[in-house]
Design a protein around this motif. Structure first.
Motif, mmCIF file in Angstrom:
data_model
loop_
_atom_site.group_PDB
_atom_site.id
_atom_site.type_symbol
_atom_site.label_atom_id
_atom_site.label_comp_id
_atom_site.label_asym_id
_atom_site.label_seq_id
_atom_site.Cartn_x
_atom_site.Cartn_y
_atom_site.Cartn_z
ATOM 1 N N LEU A 125 33.815 31.742 32.781
ATOM 2 C CA LEU A 125 33.491 32.327 34.083
ATOM 3 C C LEU A 125 32.677 33.612 33.928
ATOM 4 O O LEU A 125 32.863 34.357 32.969
ATOM 5 C CB LEU A 125 34.771 32.644 34.859
ATOM 6 N N PRO A 126 31.817 33.907 34.894
ATOM 7 C CA PRO A 126 31.036 35.150 34.819
ATOM 8 C C PRO A 126 31.817 36.386 35.237
ATOM 9 O O PRO A 126 31.385 37.512 34.973
ATOM 10 C CB PRO A 126 29.875 34.885 35.781
ATOM 11 N N VAL A 127 32.962 36.200 35.883
ATOM 12 C CA VAL A 127 33.797 37.325 36.307
ATOM 13 C C VAL A 127 35.216 36.804 36.494
ATOM 14 O O VAL A 127 35.424 35.663 36.905
ATOM 15 C CB VAL A 127 33.256 37.967 37.609
ATOM 16 N N ALA A 128 36.208 37.631 36.156
ATOM 17 C CA ALA A 128 37.606 37.222 36.212
ATOM 18 C C ALA A 128 38.240 37.546 37.554
ATOM 19 O O ALA A 128 37.879 38.526 38.201
ATOM 20 C CB ALA A 128 38.390 37.912 35.091
ATOM 21 N N ASP A 129 39.207 36.695 37.952
ATOM 22 C CA ASP A 129 40.065 36.982 39.106
ATOM 23 C C ASP A 129 39.270 37.419 40.336
ATOM 24 O O ASP A 129 39.484 38.500 40.895
ATOM 25 C CB ASP A 129 41.092 38.063 38.752
ATOM 26 N N ALA A 130 38.348 36.596 40.751
ATOM 27 C CA ALA A 130 37.451 36.947 41.846
ATOM 28 C C ALA A 130 37.600 35.960 43.004
ATOM 29 O O ALA A 130 38.384 35.014 42.945
ATOM 30 C CB ALA A 130 36.006 36.979 41.345
ATOM 31 N N GLY A 134 29.948 44.950 25.437
ATOM 32 C CA GLY A 134 31.221 45.152 24.759
ATOM 33 C C GLY A 134 32.281 44.199 25.229
ATOM 34 O O GLY A 134 32.454 43.955 26.415
ATOM 35 N N GLY A 135 32.985 43.625 24.267
ATOM 36 C CA GLY A 135 34.162 42.842 24.587
ATOM 37 C C GLY A 135 33.880 41.411 24.987
ATOM 38 O O GLY A 135 32.831 41.083 25.507
ATOM 39 N N GLN A 136 34.865 40.574 24.718
ATOM 40 C CA GLN A 136 34.817 39.188 25.144
ATOM 41 C C GLN A 136 35.672 39.026 26.389
ATOM 42 O O GLN A 136 36.650 39.743 26.592
ATOM 43 C CB GLN A 136 35.330 38.268 24.020
ATOM 44 N N SER A 137 35.345 38.079 27.240
ATOM 45 C CA SER A 137 36.072 37.919 28.495
ATOM 46 C C SER A 137 37.438 37.302 28.251
ATOM 47 O O SER A 137 37.614 36.497 27.337
ATOM 48 C CB SER A 137 35.277 37.022 29.449
ATOM 49 N N PRO A 138 38.414 37.669 29.064
ATOM 50 C CA PRO A 138 39.755 37.089 28.967
ATOM 51 C C PRO A 138 39.843 35.810 29.789
ATOM 52 O O PRO A 138 40.844 35.549 30.462
ATOM 53 C CB PRO A 138 40.629 38.190 29.570
ATOM 54 N N LEU A 139 38.801 34.981 29.755
ATOM 55 C CA LEU A 139 38.679 33.867 30.680
ATOM 56 C C LEU A 139 38.827 32.527 29.990
ATOM 57 O O LEU A 139 38.608 32.399 28.790
ATOM 58 C CB LEU A 139 37.315 33.928 31.379
ATOM 59 N N PRO A 140 39.179 31.501 30.758
ATOM 60 C CA PRO A 140 39.263 30.161 30.187
ATOM 61 C C PRO A 140 37.892 29.662 29.761
ATOM 62 O O PRO A 140 36.869 30.068 30.304
ATOM 63 C CB PRO A 140 39.829 29.319 31.337
ATOM 64 N N ASN A 141 37.886 28.766 28.783
ATOM 65 C CA ASN A 141 36.642 28.181 28.301
ATOM 66 C C ASN A 141 36.799 26.673 28.318
ATOM 67 O O ASN A 141 37.770 26.131 27.805
ATOM 68 C CB ASN A 141 36.332 28.661 26.879
#
Length: 211
Positions: free
Chosen positions: A61-66, A48-55
């Motif tokens: 990225l595989p995970v945000a703010d890590a 579910g859902g698309q990541s809020p990450l840069p492309n």
């Protein structure tokens, strides 16, 4: 502490050697068969859902703010465990959403004694083959044969498998091959540093060997 680290290194090495013979030629052929399928017009959305990450260039990225806790080919890791680390470790909290780093076919989704819940995805980026590998996940939302978009949630971060001692993502990236093998020496022939490809600047904190 040194004795514990040495004992763990021996156990991990033995498990890795066993894993190298676990993947049969039939399993490898099954991966290749997946790649021959036509790309669906409406790719699956996984968990579910698309990541809020840069492309960047098709990569996300595989995970945000890590926090990147162990560097690629970490000398500290090699010193402590007596083996190379052709991956980066990325830490956050258990249950953090995990995303596919690029469009591609899921060629592996299973439980591995050492690496826990694992997923491997085969990508074609501008005519070049890549495979991304995600380990120690808590929950997995995709199955072998699924097609996913970059940023599709595929799993949640976890602490599964004997080689994990805290919630994190063990992430590997290979260039020039489109299948996955547990044979470490074979993987290292194609291994590349994920930070050369992922748009992590401004999103990830780099803190080597925080674990």
């Amino acid at each position: 502490e040194a004795a514990i680290a040495e004992k763990r290194a021996i156990i991990v090495a033995a498990e890795d050697a066993m894993a190298q013979i676990q993947m049969t030629e039939e399993q490898m052929q099954a991966q290749r068969d997946i790649l021959n399928r036509p790309i669906p017009e409406a790719p699956s959305t996984g968990g579910g859902g698309q990541s809020p990450l840069p492309n960047s260039g098709g990569w996300t990225l595989p995970v945000a703010d890590a926090v990147v806790t162990t560097e690629y080919m970490s000398p500290t890791y090699q010193r402590d465990y007596g083996r190379t680390h052709p991956a980066i470790d990325v830490g956050k909290y258990e249950g953090a959403p995990m995303y596919a780093v690029a469009d591609g076919w899921v060629i592996l989704s299973e439980y591995h004694s050492q690496r826990g819940n694992v997923v491997a995805i085969s990508h074609n980026m501008g005519g070049t083959s890549y495979v991304s590998f995600y380990a120690h996940q808590s929950s997995v939302y995709v199955s072998r044969g699924d097609y996913v978009n970059a940023g599709t949630q595929i799993s949640t971060m976890g602490n599964t498998g004997t080689a994990s001692d805290g919630a994190h993502l063990h992430f590997e990236l290979y260039q020039g091959r489109d299948d996955f093998t547990y044979n470490k020496s074979e993987r290292e022939r194609y291994s590349v540093n994920p930070l050369y490809y992922l748009p992590y600047q401004g999103n990830w904190t780099i803190r080597w060997d925080a674990y």
